[in-house]
Design a protein around this motif. Structure first.
Motif, PDB file in Angstrom:
ATOM      1  N   GLY A 120       0.819  -1.211   0.000  1.00 32.66           N
ATOM      2  CA  GLY A 120       0.000   0.000   0.000  1.00 32.66           C
ATOM      3  C   GLY A 120       0.849   1.256   0.000  1.00 32.66           C
ATOM      4  N   GLU A 121       1.950   1.236   0.746  1.00 33.40           N
ATOM      5  CA  GLU A 121       2.840   2.398   0.791  1.00 33.40           C
ATOM      6  C   GLU A 121       3.463   2.678  -0.572  1.00 33.40           C
ATOM      7  OE1 GLU A 121       4.218   1.888   5.488  1.00 33.40           O
ATOM      8  OE2 GLU A 121       5.521   1.203   3.851  1.00 33.40           O
ATOM      9  N   VAL A 122       3.859   1.638  -1.278  1.00 34.37           N
ATOM     10  CA  VAL A 122       4.448   1.824  -2.604  1.00 34.37           C
ATOM     11  C   VAL A 122       3.424   2.446  -3.550  1.00 34.37           C
ATOM     12  CG1 VAL A 122       5.347   0.647  -4.648  1.00 34.37           C
ATOM     13  CG2 VAL A 122       6.167   0.014  -2.381  1.00 34.37           C
ATOM     14  N   LEU A 123       2.211   1.909  -3.550  1.00 32.57           N
ATOM     15  CA  LEU A 123       1.184   2.472  -4.424  1.00 32.57           C
ATOM     16  C   LEU A 123       0.906   3.939  -4.091  1.00 32.57           C
ATOM     17  CD1 LEU A 123      -1.595  -0.228  -4.986  1.00 32.57           C
ATOM     18  CD2 LEU A 123       0.163   0.569  -6.577  1.00 32.57           C
ATOM     19  N   ALA A 124       0.863   4.262  -2.796  1.00 39.37           N
ATOM     20  CA  ALA A 124       0.611   5.648  -2.404  1.00 39.37           C
ATOM     21  C   ALA A 124       1.716   6.563  -2.911  1.00 39.37           C
ATOM     22  CB  ALA A 124       0.502   5.743  -0.879  1.00 39.37           C
ATOM     23  N   ALA A 125       2.971   6.128  -2.800  1.00 41.04           N
ATOM     24  CA  ALA A 125       4.093   6.941  -3.262  1.00 41.04           C
ATOM     25  C   ALA A 125       4.063   7.101  -4.782  1.00 41.04           C
ATOM     26  CB  ALA A 125       5.415   6.302  -2.829  1.00 41.04           C
ATOM     27  N   VAL A 126       3.694   6.041  -5.491  1.00 45.54           N
ATOM     28  CA  VAL A 126       3.578   6.121  -6.953  1.00 45.54           C
ATOM     29  C   VAL A 126       2.507   7.129  -7.337  1.00 45.54           C
ATOM     30  CG1 VAL A 126       2.873   4.842  -9.013  1.00 45.54           C
ATOM     31  CG2 VAL A 126       4.440   3.792  -7.369  1.00 45.54           C
ATOM     32  N   HIS A 127       1.353   7.055  -6.686  1.00 50.61           N
ATOM     33  CA  HIS A 127       0.248   7.940  -7.027  1.00 50.61           C
ATOM     34  C   HIS A 127       0.529   9.390  -6.641  1.00 50.61           C
ATOM     35  CE1 HIS A 127      -2.692   4.265  -6.831  1.00 50.61           C
ATOM     36  NE2 HIS A 127      -1.884   4.240  -7.870  1.00 50.61           N
ATOM     37  N   ALA A 128       1.420   9.602  -5.690  1.00 51.50           N
ATOM     38  CA  ALA A 128       1.761  10.962  -5.262  1.00 51.50           C
ATOM     39  C   ALA A 128       2.861  11.584  -6.109  1.00 51.50           C
ATOM     40  CB  ALA A 128       2.186  10.949  -3.789  1.00 51.50           C
ATOM     41  N   ALA A 129       3.481  10.805  -6.970  1.00 48.98           N
ATOM     42  CA  ALA A 129       4.606  11.306  -7.764  1.00 48.98           C
ATOM     43  C   ALA A 129       4.143  12.374  -8.756  1.00 48.98           C
ATOM     44  CB  ALA A 129       5.274  10.155  -8.515  1.00 48.98           C
ATOM     45  N   ALA A 130       4.998  13.354  -8.963  1.00 47.89           N
ATOM     46  CA  ALA A 130       4.688  14.416  -9.919  1.00 47.89           C
ATOM     47  C   ALA A 130       4.588  13.847 -11.333  1.00 47.89           C
ATOM     48  CB  ALA A 130       5.772  15.491  -9.865  1.00 47.89           C
ATOM     49  N   VAL A 131       3.644  14.369 -12.083  1.00 47.25           N
ATOM     50  CA  VAL A 131       3.489  13.969 -13.488  1.00 47.25           C
ATOM     51  C   VAL A 131       4.239  14.978 -14.350  1.00 47.25           C
ATOM     52  CG1 VAL A 131       1.868  13.532 -15.364  1.00 47.25           C
ATOM     53  CG2 VAL A 131       1.239  12.928 -13.011  1.00 47.25           C
ATOM     54  N   THR A 132       5.375  14.568 -14.863  1.00 48.22           N
ATOM     55  CA  THR A 132       6.180  15.454 -15.702  1.00 48.22           C
ATOM     56  C   THR A 132       5.564  15.572 -17.088  1.00 48.22           C
ATOM     57  OG1 THR A 132       7.577  13.662 -16.541  1.00 48.22           O
ATOM     58  CG2 THR A 132       8.242  14.705 -14.457  1.00 48.22           C
ATOM     59  N   ASP A 133       6.053  16.548 -17.856  1.00 50.72           N
ATOM     60  CA  ASP A 133       5.569  16.709 -19.228  1.00 50.72           C
ATOM     61  C   ASP A 133       5.869  15.467 -20.060  1.00 50.72           C
ATOM     62  OD1 ASP A 133       4.635  19.229 -18.630  1.00 50.72           O
ATOM     63  OD2 ASP A 133       6.394  20.275 -19.432  1.00 50.72           O
ATOM     64  N   ASP A 134       7.047  14.865 -19.847  1.00 49.90           N
ATOM     65  CA  ASP A 134       7.409  13.657 -20.595  1.00 49.90           C
ATOM     66  C   ASP A 134       6.457  12.510 -20.299  1.00 49.90           C
ATOM     67  OD1 ASP A 134       9.524  14.879 -21.837  1.00 49.90           O
ATOM     68  OD2 ASP A 134      11.043  14.106 -20.453  1.00 49.90           O
ATOM     69  N   LEU A 135       6.120  12.346 -19.011  1.00 50.62           N
ATOM     70  CA  LEU A 135       5.190  11.281 -18.641  1.00 50.62           C
ATOM     71  C   LEU A 135       3.804  11.545 -19.208  1.00 50.62           C
ATOM     72  CD1 LEU A 135       6.122  10.602 -14.901  1.00 50.62           C
ATOM     73  CD2 LEU A 135       6.631   9.165 -16.875  1.00 50.62           C
ATOM     74  N   ALA A 136       3.361  12.799 -19.136  1.00 52.96           N
ATOM     75  CA  ALA A 136       2.038  13.140 -19.645  1.00 52.96           C
ATOM     76  C   ALA A 136       1.938  12.878 -21.143  1.00 52.96           C
ATOM     77  CB  ALA A 136       1.721  14.599 -19.335  1.00 52.96           C
ATOM     78  N   GLU A 137       3.029  13.076 -21.846  1.00 53.09           N
ATOM     79  CA  GLU A 137       3.029  12.872 -23.294  1.00 53.09           C
ATOM     80  C   GLU A 137       3.113  11.387 -23.655  1.00 53.09           C
ATOM     81  OE1 GLU A 137       5.703  14.102 -27.233  1.00 53.09           O
ATOM     82  OE2 GLU A 137       6.101  15.031 -25.288  1.00 53.09           O
ATOM     83  N   LEU A 138       3.871  10.617 -22.873  1.00 53.24           N
ATOM     84  CA  LEU A 138       4.153   9.237 -23.247  1.00 53.24           C
ATOM     85  C   LEU A 138       3.139   8.236 -22.711  1.00 53.24           C
ATOM     86  CD1 LEU A 138       6.182   7.441 -24.751  1.00 53.24           C
ATOM     87  CD2 LEU A 138       7.503   7.274 -22.619  1.00 53.24           C
ATOM     88  N   LEU A 139       2.642   8.456 -21.490  1.00 53.96           N
ATOM     89  CA  LEU A 139       1.769   7.456 -20.871  1.00 53.96           C
ATOM     90  C   LEU A 139       0.371   7.500 -21.464  1.00 53.96           C
ATOM     91  CD1 LEU A 139       2.669   7.655 -17.071  1.00 53.96           C
ATOM     92  CD2 LEU A 139       3.288   5.881 -18.699  1.00 53.96           C
ATOM     93  N   PRO A 140      -0.200   6.343 -21.796  1.00 54.64           N
ATOM     94  CA  PRO A 140      -1.587   6.318 -22.258  1.00 54.64           C
ATOM     95  C   PRO A 140      -2.545   6.590 -21.108  1.00 54.64           C
ATOM     96  CG  PRO A 140      -0.746   4.091 -22.027  1.00 54.64           C
ATOM     97  CD  PRO A 140       0.419   5.010 -21.777  1.00 54.64           C
ATOM     98  N   ARG A 141      -3.787   6.870 -21.444  1.00 53.19           N
ATOM     99  CA  ARG A 141      -4.808   7.108 -20.422  1.00 53.19           C
ATOM    100  C   ARG A 141      -5.446   5.788 -20.018  1.00 53.19           C
ATOM    101  NH1 ARG A 141      -2.166  11.053 -20.807  1.00 53.19           N
ATOM    102  NH2 ARG A 141      -2.870  13.214 -20.595  1.00 53.19           N
ATOM    103  N   GLY A 142      -5.542   5.544 -18.726  1.00 55.08           N
ATOM    104  CA  GLY A 142      -6.106   4.301 -18.235  1.00 55.08           C
ATOM    105  C   GLY A 142      -7.552   4.117 -18.662  1.00 55.08           C
ATOM    106  N   GLY A 143      -7.863   2.930 -19.165  1.00 51.38           N
ATOM    107  CA  GLY A 143      -9.212   2.651 -19.635  1.00 51.38           C
ATOM    108  C   GLY A 143      -9.495   3.161 -21.028  1.00 51.38           C
ATOM    109  N   GLY A 144      -8.512   3.774 -21.660  1.00 51.99           N
ATOM    110  CA  GLY A 144      -8.734   4.369 -22.972  1.00 51.99           C
ATOM    111  C   GLY A 144      -9.004   3.366 -24.077  1.00 51.99           C
TER     112      GLY A 144
END
Length: 336
Positions: A120-144
């Protein structure tokens, strides 16, 4: 499926990453048919996971490098190539090297409540991580890709209704016939809730996308590592939390005590039941149609087809994902 390039991999790792290997052992568990994974040992005794990917994008490597750089525990960063990249290219495929962090998988392993809390702690830290411009451009949208999943589910259902069935087709046709009504209900619910989820999307965070126990490794003192980030997405946190709250972390149900430990590690969270049920239903249909496709693949080995049939049977069992998703949708309807 890609050809086995094992004889060349040690040479490529030496030339691209500057690591001299003296052992390379194939790792056979995993569902990605477009990848090969090896457990490697360097001449100095250091262990590595070496992966050759033939599909998808390098998003998972970018995500893990970003998360590890932000100090997220439980995420192993890829090693850089000699020229500082996250992977090299070999014969049109991505070659990556990551530290081998543990031999013990959570799936079938001795996962303690401390491990559940750390998860649970790992997931919380992942979800709290900043979304950089590179990540926003590269990562697909969940459920898309839910419409593609619905199309694939309908196609498999139609295929299994054809006359003249025999062998695995007949066996799977029997399985699908036993859940025809629930599957049809899941399809309708996904289409109906898609509008609601779209109009009330919730904040998008970095999500692993597939954090089941098969992608979790265990260490001493409750340490865990979340691996295989090929399905990383930007999505509401329910995309990951359904693996705890929906009980789909393993082939056996998640107990209340395990769930409580994971949520204690995650922290307070306001979960949207409609989004949770929608992600569960999409995942259930995706798994059902994809494992059925693998079970019917004429190019797959008999062992692989047999394994896929067992997975399909598990998905529609009383504790399976199709049943869990159906129950979540029923509970959602009752609460309204």
């Amino acid at each position: 499926m890609i050809d086995d390039p094992s004889p060349s991999v040690s040479t490529w790792v030496r030339e691209d990453f500057g690591i001299e290997l003296d052992a390379l052992e194939p790792v056979t568990h995993g569902a990605d048919q477009q990848a090969r994974l090896w457990r490697a040992r360097a001449v100095d005794g250091t262990g590595y996971a070496v992966k050759l990917s033939g599909g998808g994008t390098p998003a998972g490597l970018l995500v893990t490098a970003h998360l590890a750089g932000q100090g997220v525990r439980g995420v192993a960063a890829p090693l850089p190539t000699r020229d500082g990249r996250l992977y090299s290219r070999r014969e049109g495929r991505r070659l990556s090297v990551v530290p081998w962090v543990s031999d013990e998988r959570a799936l079938g392993g001795a996962m303690t409540l401390a491990h559940w809390r750390a998860y649970g702690e790992v997931l919380a830290a992942v979800h709290a991580a900043a979304v950089t411009d590179d990540l926003a451009e590269l990562l697909p949208r969940g459920g898309g890709t839910y419409q593609r999943i619905l199309t694939a589910t309908r196609a498999q259902a139609g295929r299994l209704r054809d006359p003249g069935r025999a062998g695995a087709v007949a066996e799977l046709a029997e399985v699908w016939a036993s859940v025809a009504d629930p599957v049809a209900a899941l399809i309708r619910a996904v289409e109906r809730l898609a509008v609601e989820v779209r109009d009330r999307p919730g904040p998008a965070v970095v999500c692993h996308g597939d954090p089941h126990l098969g992608n979790l490794l265990l260490g001493p003192d409750g340490q865990v590592w979340l691996i295989d980030w090929d399905d990383a997405v930007l999505a509401p946190r329910e995309c990951d939390l359904m693996f705890i709250l929906g009980g789909v972390l393993a082939f056996a149900p998640v107990t209340g005590e395990q769930q409580a430990a994971a949520l204690a590690g995650y922290g307070a969270v306001d979960v949207d039941p409609a989004r949770l049920a929608w992600f569960l239903a999409v995942r259930a249909l995706d798994d059902l149609s994809d494992w059925t496709r693998q079970a019917l693949d004429p190019d797959a080995s008999a062992a692989d087809r047999s394994f896929a049939v067992r997975i399909v049977r598990g998905l529609v069992s009383p504790d399976g994902l199709v049943t869990l998703a159906t129950s979540a949708l029923r509970d959602l309807d009752r609460s309204r």
